[in-house]
Enzyme design. Structure first.
Site, PDB file in Angstrom:
ATOM      1  N   GLU A  24       0.863  -1.186   0.000  1.00  0.00           N
ATOM      2  CA  GLU A  24       0.000   0.000   0.000  1.00  0.00           C
ATOM      3  C   GLU A  24       0.892   1.225   0.000  1.00  0.00           C
ATOM      4  OE1 GLU A  24      -2.903   0.553   3.173  1.00  0.00           O
ATOM      5  OE2 GLU A  24      -3.787   2.200   2.035  1.00  0.00           O
ATOM      6  N   CYS A 225      -6.784   1.536   2.534  1.00  0.00           N
ATOM      7  CA  CYS A 225      -7.707   2.673   2.491  1.00  0.00           C
ATOM      8  C   CYS A 225      -7.387   3.594   1.316  1.00  0.00           C
ATOM      9  CB  CYS A 225      -7.671   3.443   3.802  1.00  0.00           C
ATOM     10  SG  CYS A 225      -8.360   2.503   5.164  1.00  0.00           S
ATOM     11  N   ASN A 349     -12.267  -2.476  -0.159  1.00  0.00           N
ATOM     12  CA  ASN A 349     -11.311  -2.689   0.914  1.00  0.00           C
ATOM     13  C   ASN A 349     -11.944  -2.199   2.198  1.00  0.00           C
ATOM     14  OD1 ASN A 349      -8.482  -2.771   2.234  1.00  0.00           O
ATOM     15  ND2 ASN A 349      -9.150  -0.664   2.552  1.00  0.00           N
ATOM     16  N   GLU A 350     -12.357  -3.089   3.053  1.00  0.00           N
ATOM     17  CA  GLU A 350     -12.943  -2.688   4.338  1.00  0.00           C
ATOM     18  C   GLU A 350     -14.178  -1.815   4.167  1.00  0.00           C
ATOM     19  OE1 GLU A 350     -10.079  -0.522   6.574  1.00  0.00           O
ATOM     20  OE2 GLU A 350      -8.857  -2.266   6.963  1.00  0.00           O
TER      21      GLU A 350
HETATM   22  O1  AHR Z   1      -2.574  -1.481   6.592  1.00  0.00           O
HETATM   23  C1  AHR Z   1      -2.912  -0.164   6.898  1.00  0.00           C
HETATM   24  C2  AHR Z   1      -4.392   0.053   6.811  1.00  0.00           C
HETATM   25  O2  AHR Z   1      -4.993  -0.891   7.607  1.00  0.00           O
HETATM   26  C3  AHR Z   1      -5.003  -0.143   5.460  1.00  0.00           C
HETATM   27  O3  AHR Z   1      -5.040   0.987   4.703  1.00  0.00           O
HETATM   28  C4  AHR Z   1      -6.363  -0.602   5.801  1.00  0.00           C
HETATM   29  O4  AHR Z   1      -6.979  -1.280   4.760  1.00  0.00           O
HETATM   30  C5  AHR Z   1      -6.074  -1.489   6.960  1.00  0.00           C
HETATM   31  O5  AHR Z   1      -7.058  -1.633   7.857  1.00  0.00           O
END
Ligand code: AHR
Length: 679
Positions: A24, A225, A349-350
């Site tokens: 990320e 995120c 994602n989440e």
């Molecule tokens: O890994 C860091 C954050 O944690 C990510 O952006 C999110 O998807 C996760 O919960």
């Protein structure tokens, strides 16, 4: 005799692609990290949307005898709208600071410099790397204006040269020294030639090699995120991550706000992610936004959703389509006619919230119909339990998703207590993609606990994929801790957690076989957890409301006392309730929220401001319920199972019962909560 018997022929579970990576762009993982560019803000596009203190000259300095401005008239192209206009005297200069302590160059190595420049004169610009103390580390002369006839005035022209470093520094500045004249500059760039696999404009070698060495089976990208936290319009500066906008020549890519509060140049875009996966032998696992931003509860109107669905279909074609298909041709044009062999695709994602689950089936059905071979991943929110988690799993079961993306970060104790978390999961339903997890810390203990947990991930038949997160962190730009690999501008630090991941990844077998044990030593559990004596306080979390009917009871003796009512206010003032000196107790009260979106914070076992247990209700925009241990400023999270963790504007009678301070290994206390909501 102590024995472990392994039944070689008895297959227990195919391990498939179990262990992989999660890239990320957080903590400057891409720009100022894996992406090899040494110049910060190379295209003068930084702005306050990315970060309040940014502006178009961030990371740039000039000498006093030079006049500069950032202009937008007649720019390099429509995505790269700002450029630097310079009115120079002889010997005047501009300097770029790079990342961290500066630009790192190593004596004897070559660096590719390039710039887009527009001028009406023929002149020499001296390109150098030097420190603020004046140490010259590399220098070369760039002749400009000669390649073009002066009649071409107004045209941008790309100039390139190679700088050879004569000295090593970690504190270099890229310095451009001018002859008298007027110049427009854009895309001022410096890359080491010594990149991963020697690719021009490529990736930082030490970081990339550290990842390659792990032998990951897959790599998830680009977030996190980062994927969904942004506007729904891909032309916006703060757009969600939209893959189609990250292709093509780097100077024609937009630069965006990165939701982790910095700028992303998108030099490391989808094509580069796919190539990197291939180069390190990892299957690509892209995650797309599902047209819904859970941070704002904002979704693309249903009548516009088809465009987003098409974007997902186009991604599969980009990755796997033949070179004569529309998007396959784009891939081929960028240098990769062969398919990237995409097998997995995440939608969301989440994303918690109905808005996402309303939209998910449109993606799911369209991709299934056109590309039935693609394994589709649904999402189960940011915690290991709760409403969002259940919604994600229900949606996955309903539509037949192949996998469900779970995320959690917790204390080592949580991981120890939950070793058997997946043992009872239905192996016939969607499989678990543990797509982001870590215990809170980079100590050997954390790594050991993660290793123990991973042995269970291997055994659990329902678990198909798992990756630690976050993966990378630049020590000077920390958004999130812990991380697997830390780095500055010239060094990397491999954490114990990295070595555990590497151990499991590089030694992953094809199948788990059955085994049995006999006469092993009994496990003896030793703990010395103290009783949770201390103060109890309550604080509103950006809410107003009244708390009354407060009763504290010593559950061992039955003795109870009434405590005075009080108001919680939006100032988040901590209200003292009582001291708990007994080992087992319960607390009951009624609460009515009159204003605000979140809930309450209840501190107990409080010794001082750095030492207590926090039970938070309705945090994270009223989605979250956590137990947090606050000790020595270290925060450890225990997400709590509760289907009633959201705070409504109704009268709630709260009862915390049986706060038991028994010294248990896994949890220092057991708490049971009843919330009786009455309208
Ligand atoms: O890994 C860091 C954050 O944690 C990510 O952006 C999110 O998807 C996760 O919960």
């Amino acid at each position: 005799m102590k024995t472990i018997t392994i039944y070689q022929q008895e297959g227990y579970k195919e391990l498939g692609d179990l262990y992989g990576l999660f890239f990320e762009d957080i903590n400057h993982a891409a720009d100022g990290g894996l992406y090899g560019e040494l110049v910060q803000n190379r295209s003068f596009e930084f702005c306050e949307v990315d970060k309040p203190e940014y502006h178009s000259l961030t990371a740039w300095e000039k000498s006093d005898n030079l006049v500069w401005s950032v202009e937008t008239g007649n720019p390099l192209n429509k995505e790269n709208t700002h450029y630097l206009h310079v009115e120079a005297k002889k010997g005047s200069c501009i300097r770029n600071q790079g990342y961290n302590s500066g630009i790192y160059v190593e004596a004897g190595k070559n660096y590719d410099f390039s710039v887009y420049l527009r001028t009406t004169i023929s002149a020499k610009i001296t390109i150098a790397v030097r420190t603020d103390e004046g140490k010259l580390c590399a220098e070369a002369a760039l002749m400009v204006g000669k390649e073009k006839e002066l009649s071409d005035v107004g045209d941008w022209y790309k100039y390139e040269l190679v700088l050879t470093a004569t000295e090593t520094t970690y504190e270099g500045r890229l310095v451009l020294t001018f002859e008298e004249g007027v110049y427009d500059l854009d895309m001022v760039s410096l890359f080491p030639q010594d990149t991963f696999l020697g690719k021009k404009g490529g990736l930082r070698r030490d970081i990339a090699e550290a990842l390659q060495e792990m032998k990951p089976k897959f790599m998830r990208f680009p977030g996190g995120c980062l994927v969904h936290d942004g506007s729904l319009n891909d032309k916006d500066r703060n757009s969600m991550y939209r893959w189609r906008r990250t292709l093509g020549p780097v100077e024609e890519r937009p630069t965006w706000r990165n939701n982790w509060r910095y700028n992303q140049t998108l030099g490391l875009g989808y094509y580069e992610y796919f190539c990197f996966c291939e180069e390190i032998g990892a299957k690509p696992l892209p995650v797309l936004p599902g047209g819904f931003n859970p941070h704002k509860g904002e979704g693309v109107p249903m009548e516009d959703l088809q465009e987003w669905v098409q974007e997902a279909l186009d991604l599969v074609e980009f990755a796997n389509g033949t070179a004569d298909s529309k998007w396959g041709a784009v891939r081929a044009g960028m240098g990769h006619p062969e398919s990237f062999g995409l097998e997995y695709l995440g939608i969301g994602n989440e994303e918690i919230g109905e808005g996402f689950f309303e939209r998910y089936p449109y993606f799911h059905n369209a991709i299934r119909a056109k590309y039935p071979e693609i394994k589709l991943i649904n999402t189960a929110g940011p915690f290991s339990v709760g409403e969002g988690y259940e919604d994600g799993w229900n949606s996955a079961r309903k539509y037949g998703s192949d996998l469900v993306d779970e995320h959690y970060y917790s204390s080592p104790e949580w991981f120890l207590a939950n070793m058997h978390h997946y043992d009872d999961f239905d192996e016939k339903g969607p499989k678990v993609f543990l797509g982001g997890y870590a215990s809170w810390g980079n100590t050997f203990y954390n790594a050991l606990v993660e290793a123990a947990y991973m042995t269970h991930l291997e055994k659990a038949k329902a678990v198909a994929l798992a990756c630690y997160a976050p993966m990378l962190c630049n020590v000077d730009y920390v958004n999130w801790k812990p991380d697997m690999l830390w780095f500055d501008n010239h060094r990397i630090l491999k954490t114990p957690n990295y070595y555990v991941q590497k151990l499991f990844m590089s030694n992953q077998g094809t199948a788990e076989v059955a085994y049995s044990t006999s006469d092993l030593d009994e496990v003896i559990v030793l703990t010395d957890n103290p009783a949770l004596h201390g103060d109890i306080t309550i604080m509103g979390n950006d809410v107003e409301g009244r708390i009354w009917d407060i009763t504290f009871t010593n559950t061992a003796t039955g003795e109870s006392r009434k405590l005075p009512d009080f108001m919680v206010d939006k100032e988040n003032v901590e209200n003292y309730l009582t001291e708990a000196a007994c080992d087992n107790y319960s607390l009951e009260f009624s609460f009515k929220r009159s204003a605000g979106r979140k809930g309450l914070k209840i501190y107990f076992g409080k010794k001082d401001s750095d030492n207590s247990i926090l039970w938070e209700f309705g945090g994270w925009d009223n989605w979250d319920c956590n137990l947090t241990e606050i000790s020595m400023a270290e925060v450890q999270l225990f997400p709590i199972e509760s289907s009633m963790w959201r705070i409504w504007n109704t009268v709630c009678v709260w009862r915390f019962a049986d706060v038991i301070s028994e010294p248990l290994l896994m949890a220092k206390f057991t708490m049971i909560l009843w919330i009786d909501c009455r309208s």
